[in-house]
Scaffold this motif. Structure first.
Motif, PDB file in Angstrom:
ATOM      1  N   LYS A 284       0.844  -1.204   0.000  1.00  0.00           N
ATOM      2  CA  LYS A 284       0.000   0.000   0.000  1.00  0.00           C
ATOM      3  C   LYS A 284       0.877   1.252   0.000  1.00  0.00           C
ATOM      4  O   LYS A 284       0.651   2.186  -0.757  1.00  0.00           O
ATOM      5  N   ALA A 285       1.897   1.259   0.837  1.00  0.00           N
ATOM      6  CA  ALA A 285       2.798   2.405   0.929  1.00  0.00           C
ATOM      7  C   ALA A 285       3.567   2.622  -0.375  1.00  0.00           C
ATOM      8  O   ALA A 285       3.827   3.760  -0.770  1.00  0.00           O
ATOM      9  N   SER A 286       3.897   1.546  -1.058  1.00  0.00           N
ATOM     10  CA  SER A 286       4.694   1.667  -2.281  1.00  0.00           C
ATOM     11  C   SER A 286       3.904   2.246  -3.445  1.00  0.00           C
ATOM     12  O   SER A 286       4.464   2.637  -4.460  1.00  0.00           O
ATOM     13  N   GLY A 287       2.589   2.345  -3.303  1.00  0.00           N
ATOM     14  CA  GLY A 287       1.761   2.910  -4.352  1.00  0.00           C
ATOM     15  C   GLY A 287       1.922   4.401  -4.527  1.00  0.00           C
ATOM     16  O   GLY A 287       1.427   4.983  -5.483  1.00  0.00           O
ATOM     17  N   ARG A 288       2.627   5.027  -3.629  1.00  0.00           N
ATOM     18  CA  ARG A 288       2.830   6.478  -3.720  1.00  0.00           C
ATOM     19  C   ARG A 288       4.038   6.763  -4.618  1.00  0.00           C
ATOM     20  O   ARG A 288       5.085   7.193  -4.165  1.00  0.00           O
ATOM     21  N   VAL A 289       3.870   6.498  -5.894  1.00  0.00           N
ATOM     22  CA  VAL A 289       4.951   6.690  -6.860  1.00  0.00           C
ATOM     23  C   VAL A 289       4.964   8.145  -7.301  1.00  0.00           C
ATOM     24  O   VAL A 289       3.920   8.734  -7.529  1.00  0.00           O
ATOM     25  N   GLN A 290       6.159   8.707  -7.435  1.00  0.00           N
ATOM     26  CA  GLN A 290       6.264  10.103  -7.858  1.00  0.00           C
ATOM     27  C   GLN A 290       6.651  10.202  -9.306  1.00  0.00           C
ATOM     28  O   GLN A 290       7.288   9.457  -9.876  1.00  0.00           O
TER      29      GLN A 290
END
Length: 97
Positions: free
Chosen positions: A91-97
């Motif tokens: 879930k945390a890794s979904g914050r891609v920039q």
């Protein structure tokens, strides 16, 4: 005068969703998330195989639409807490920039 009414026409949307460009963008987004998940996994000591799987939705509202999913499987036997950490990591890794 009556209220104007808009009637959407969905002709061609399915074909557009299955286009090479859309499928490529979905794949790239999933690969970015998977890359972040692998980095976070290594940093937190979780031993997991993190992969991207492409498919076409077989049923439901989005039937026929392509999708790219990030999947994670522990490489060894894990307890419930470790599995929860792995899901939280994804879930945390979904914050891609």
């Amino acid at each position: 005068m009556g209220d104007p009414r808009v009637v959407p026409d969905y002709t061609g949307i399915g074909e557009a969703m299955r286009s090479k460009g859309v499928r490529g963008a979905l794949r790239q987004r999933a690969e970015d998330i998977a890359s972040n998940a692998r980095t976070l996994s290594a940093g937190s000591g979780l031993d997991a195989d993190i992969t991207v799987v492409e498919s076409v939705r077989p049923q439901g509202k989005g039937k026929g639409r392509p999708e790219a999913q990030v999947r994670a499987e522990p490489r060894s036997e894990v307890d419930g807490a470790a599995r929860a950490r792995l899901l939280s990591l994804l879930k945390a890794s979904g914050r891609v920039q």
